[in-house]
Design an enzyme around this catalytic site. Structure first.
Site, PDB file in Angstrom:
ATOM      1  CB  SER A 121     -13.677   0.295  -1.939  1.00  7.87           C
ATOM      2  OG  SER A 121     -12.403   0.781  -1.709  1.00  7.87           O
ATOM      3  CG  HIS A 142     -11.494  -3.196   1.501  1.00  4.92           C
ATOM      4  ND1 HIS A 142     -12.507  -2.718   2.304  1.00  4.92           N
ATOM      5  CD2 HIS A 142     -11.131  -2.157   0.708  1.00  4.92           C
ATOM      6  CE1 HIS A 142     -12.731  -1.461   2.014  1.00  4.92           C
ATOM      7  NE2 HIS A 142     -11.929  -1.086   1.059  1.00  4.92           N
ATOM      8  CD  GLU A 154     -14.357  -4.851   5.200  1.00  2.60           C
ATOM      9  OE1 GLU A 154     -15.390  -4.785   5.861  1.00  2.60           O
ATOM     10  OE2 GLU A 154     -14.194  -4.204   4.152  1.00  2.60           O
ATOM     11  CG  ASN A 192     -16.390   0.957   2.377  1.00  2.00           C
ATOM     12  OD1 ASN A 192     -16.058   1.699   3.293  1.00  2.00           O
ATOM     13  ND2 ASN A 192     -15.609   0.697   1.351  1.00  2.00           N
TER      14      ASN A 192
HETATM   15  P1  NAD Z   1      -4.930   6.064  -6.628  1.00  2.00           P
HETATM   16  O1  NAD Z   1      -5.510   6.725  -7.804  1.00  2.00           O
HETATM   17  O2  NAD Z   1      -4.318   6.874  -5.550  1.00  2.00           O
HETATM   18  O3  NAD Z   1      -3.817   5.022  -7.097  1.00  2.00           O
HETATM   19  C1  NAD Z   1      -3.958   4.149  -8.189  1.00  2.00           C
HETATM   20  C2  NAD Z   1      -2.597   3.944  -8.831  1.00  2.00           C
HETATM   21  O4  NAD Z   1      -2.705   2.930  -9.809  1.00  2.00           O
HETATM   22  C3  NAD Z   1      -2.087   5.190  -9.534  1.00  2.00           C
HETATM   23  O5  NAD Z   1      -0.824   5.521  -9.001  1.00  2.00           O
HETATM   24  C4  NAD Z   1      -2.015   4.786 -10.988  1.00  2.00           C
HETATM   25  O6  NAD Z   1      -0.911   5.361 -11.681  1.00  2.00           O
HETATM   26  C5  NAD Z   1      -1.856   3.294 -10.880  1.00  2.00           C
HETATM   27  N1  NAD Z   1      -2.264   2.560 -12.086  1.00  2.00           N
HETATM   28  C6  NAD Z   1      -3.273   2.831 -12.949  1.00  2.00           C
HETATM   29  N2  NAD Z   1      -3.312   1.906 -13.918  1.00  2.00           N
HETATM   30  C7  NAD Z   1      -2.309   1.035 -13.681  1.00  2.00           C
HETATM   31  C8  NAD Z   1      -1.842  -0.121 -14.342  1.00  2.00           C
HETATM   32  N3  NAD Z   1      -2.420  -0.570 -15.442  1.00  2.00           N
HETATM   33  N4  NAD Z   1      -0.789  -0.759 -13.820  1.00  2.00           N
HETATM   34  C9  NAD Z   1      -0.166  -0.317 -12.716  1.00  2.00           C
HETATM   35  N5  NAD Z   1      -0.571   0.780 -12.046  1.00  2.00           N
HETATM   36  C10 NAD Z   1      -1.637   1.442 -12.524  1.00  2.00           C
HETATM   37  O7  NAD Z   1      -6.095   5.141  -6.047  1.00  2.00           O
HETATM   38  P2  NAD Z   1      -6.230   4.546  -4.557  1.00  2.00           P
HETATM   39  O8  NAD Z   1      -6.999   5.514  -3.741  1.00  2.00           O
HETATM   40  O9  NAD Z   1      -4.924   4.059  -4.095  1.00  2.00           O
HETATM   41  O10 NAD Z   1      -7.208   3.313  -4.824  1.00  2.00           O
HETATM   42  C11 NAD Z   1      -6.737   2.079  -5.361  1.00  2.00           C
HETATM   43  C12 NAD Z   1      -7.726   0.989  -5.035  1.00  2.00           C
HETATM   44  O11 NAD Z   1      -7.873   0.890  -3.625  1.00  2.00           O
HETATM   45  C13 NAD Z   1      -9.129   1.228  -5.574  1.00  2.00           C
HETATM   46  O12 NAD Z   1      -9.680   0.000  -5.947  1.00  2.00           O
HETATM   47  C14 NAD Z   1      -9.856   1.796  -4.386  1.00  2.00           C
HETATM   48  O13 NAD Z   1     -11.230   1.560  -4.451  1.00  2.00           O
HETATM   49  C15 NAD Z   1      -9.222   1.012  -3.262  1.00  2.00           C
HETATM   50  N6  NAD Z   1      -9.288   1.633  -1.931  1.00  2.00           N
HETATM   51  C16 NAD Z   1      -9.079   2.970  -1.774  1.00  2.00           C
HETATM   52  C17 NAD Z   1      -9.125   3.514  -0.499  1.00  2.00           C
HETATM   53  C18 NAD Z   1      -8.891   4.983  -0.270  1.00  2.00           C
HETATM   54  O14 NAD Z   1      -9.289   5.497   0.775  1.00  2.00           O
HETATM   55  N7  NAD Z   1      -8.239   5.695  -1.197  1.00  2.00           N
HETATM   56  C19 NAD Z   1      -9.373   2.698   0.611  1.00  2.00           C
HETATM   57  C20 NAD Z   1      -9.530   1.325   0.416  1.00  2.00           C
HETATM   58  C21 NAD Z   1      -9.501   0.814  -0.859  1.00  2.00           C
END
Ligand code: NAD
Length: 544
Positions: A121, A142, A154, A192
């Site tokens: 993000s 994104h 995006e 964002n």
């Molecule tokens: P999250 O914590 O819900 O999920 C992340 C997952 O990655 C976890 O299940 C974790 O076990 C796994 N993980 C960690 N290390 C790992 C590895 N080495 N190999 C494989 N899996 C691994 O996080 P999220 O909210 O899904 O966010 C993930 C990405 O998406 C981030 O970069 C975040 O900025 C982006 N994002 C989040 C949102 C949101 O609203 N949550 C929106 C857009 C983008």
């Protein structure tokens, strides 16, 4: 399904990764999902099961479709399964060191021609790409949360990205029924970058005691936003909000993204929003909507004859109030009567307002005219009447001081005169009891009053117009065009209208007027009208 991308990997099956895997499998792709360990893998499976199960219960998916979607997924804990993927999307937690490690690993196991994408993000896609030996094959994709629902994606290219890699991802996203907006690698991309300046400002507004959290949120939802800014930050997570603001600030040094101190304090205290049960709000179900004391419907007097005066009279008539109006001359009185109906009493003599509980001044936006009218109202109004002025471009106290009873004067701003919201402004001299009475009157008149300090733009304009100005600066910088900016905010953030279209709707004159009032008050560079906005206004033009 896009021609070049059929098998897609997803690394991390958390909130975003699981959603993205579902979208891909629904789109007919075979998906390889990888998690860090068995527990996390099970959580990912549960997430997918719940989400598709919900779709079946709501009749959006048949049991067979659900089975087919889940059947297209291979889920495991080894990166080796990614070797034959055409594209891999990384969705692990937002930490640069972690993402770089994941990309190093992907670079080793994936085919040399595979495209590697990150769902970051706020981190730099370029910095992530640099961890690999194939930076020309790295893009950002994104998705927005929840991925199966939100239309926007995006797509981010760095200065090194190969056009073919970008096209492959654009086609994939288009094939999933999403709206792809392609931009360069700048912190916060479009959505964002525009959203968090506004959210951060709202946090600062709350911190300054300018208005309550409920009133700030109610004011902004009245403009059609799906939720208020403080509720939204609680939902996103205050830690994530802080991190996104920091990342944008690091790149721009723009104070608009320097995190409001309260955000850092709440995060330090472990109050991260909904996920910890407390952030700006407490989520224990015990909170009650505040009850406002209400009395009978007040008798209302309106001074003025323009559209705002007419809207106030009509609202009062609808609420069953006894209403009288006073216009500047007979022709204007006639015009008001034509608009509101013959049964409403009115004329040109201010003494018609002598017995009113609430008198609303709604004449032209000219300080001298408003002051002299308020002085004349002061001479006739009964003791105990609430005097409300609709002046919006000078501090309310400047208008209140035209009377000998500034303690009885409040500001009243209706961002949308036909809508339900009323911003109620107390000056430094307004008697708290008078403000309470005014709020109760407005409630009885069918309005939702929100209380604001006597500051330029009150709540709605102070939060909305600088965000619109930010969008013009983005347009002016050449980073994104008007269509991309509007699509990002409507499809990515659920805004009812994009910022550029919104400016054309509210009028560039009004936007510049609000920005000038804000700039005069705060001397904040971000509030100075963007040159493009000011030039178009001078030219009498619009954006489209
Ligand atoms: P999250 O914590 O819900 O999920 C992340 C997952 O990655 C976890 O299940 C974790 O076990 C796994 N993980 C960690 N290390 C790992 C590895 N080495 N190999 C494989 N899996 C691994 O996080 P999220 O909210 O899904 O966010 C993930 C990405 O998406 C981030 O970069 C975040 O900025 C982006 N994002 C989040 C949102 C949101 O609203 N949550 C929106 C857009 C983008």
């Amino acid at each position: 399904m896009s021609a070049s991308v059929s098998r897609v990997g997803v690394v991390g099956l958390g909130t975003m990764g699981a959603g993205i895997a579902e979208v891909l499998a629904r789109g007919g792709h075979s998906v390889v999902g990888v998690e860090v360990n068995d527990d996390a893998l099970q959580r990912g499976r549960d997430h997918l099961e719940r989400s598709t199960g919900r779709a079946v219960r709501r009749g959006r998916l048949s049991e067979e479709d659900k089975a087919a979607i889940l059947g297209r997924m291979e889920l495991g804990t080894s990166f080796a399964g990614l070797a034959e993927c055409d594209l891999v999307i990384e969705a692990v937690p937002e930490r640069l060191d972690l993402k770089r490690r994941v990309f190093e690993e992907l670079d080793k196991v994936c085919r040399p021609d595979a495209v590697l994408a990150t769902n970051t993000s706020s981190l730099s896609v370029t910095e992530i790409a640099a961890a690999t030996g194939r930076p020309e094959q790295i893009v950002g994709v994104h998705f927005f949360n929840p991925a199966p629902v939100m239309k926007l994606v995006e797509v981010i290219h760095t200065v090194l990205t190969r056009p073919e890699a970008l096209t492959a991802v654009q086609e994939l996203v288009g094939g999933l029924g999403k709206v792809a907006v392609t931009v360069g690698d700048r912190a916060g991309f479009i959505a964002n970058r525009l959203l968090f300046g506004y959210l951060n400002q709202a946090a600062g507004m709350y911190e300054a005691g300018y208005a309550t959290r409920e009133d700030i949120d109610a004011a902004m939802t009245s403009t059609g936003l799906p939720m208020g800014p403080l509720t939204l930050m609680d939902l996103i997570g205050l830690d994530v909000s802080l991190e996104v603001c920091e990342a944008i600030y690091r790149e721009t040094r723009d104070r608009r993204h320097a995190p409001a101190p309260i955000l850092r304090r709440l995060v330090t205290a472990g109050l991260l929003g909904r996920k910890t049960g407390r952030g700006f709000y407490t989520y224990d179900g015990a909170e009650q909507a505040e009850e406002r004391e209400t009395e009978g419907v007040p008798s209302v007097g309106v001074a003025g004859s323009g559209p705002l005066a007419v809207a106030v009279i009509q609202a009062a008539v609808r609420a069953g109030a006894d209403v009288r109006f006073v216009a500047g001359d007979d022709d204007k009185a006639r015009a008001v009567r034509d608009a509101v109906g013959e049964e409403v009493t009115g004329g040109t003599d201010l003494s018609l307002l002598a017995d009113r509980d609430l008198i609303v001044e709604a004449v032209a936006e000219d300080t001298a005219v408003k002051r002299s009218l308020l002085a004349a109202v002061d001479d006739v109004a009964r003791e105990g009447a609430v005097l409300a002025t609709t002046g919006a471009t000078v501090p309310v106290i400047e208008l209140a001081m035209a009377t000998d009873r500034p303690q009885d004067v409040v500001g009243l701003h209706l961002p949308d005169p036909e809508g339900g919201l009323a911003e109620l402004v107390s000056t430094v001299l307004t008697d708290p009891g008078v403000a309470e009475r005014a709020a109760a009157y407005l409630t009885r008149l069918g309005k939702r009053p929100v209380r604001s300090a006597d500051r330029a733009g009150f709540i709605v304009d102070a939060l909305r117009v600088p965000y619109l100005n930010d969008a013009v600066r983005m347009l002016e910088s050449g980073y994104a065009d008007a269509d991309a900016i509007d699509a990002a905010m409507t499809y990515g953030c659920g805004y009812p209208i994009g910022p550029i279209a919104d400016l054309d709707r509210i009028g560039l004159d009004r936007a510049v007027e609000v920005l000038r009032a804000l700039y005069t008050e705060y001397r904040e560079p971000a509030f100075a009208p963007a040159p493009l906005l000011d030039r178009l206004r001078t030219a009498g033009a619009t954006f489209r």
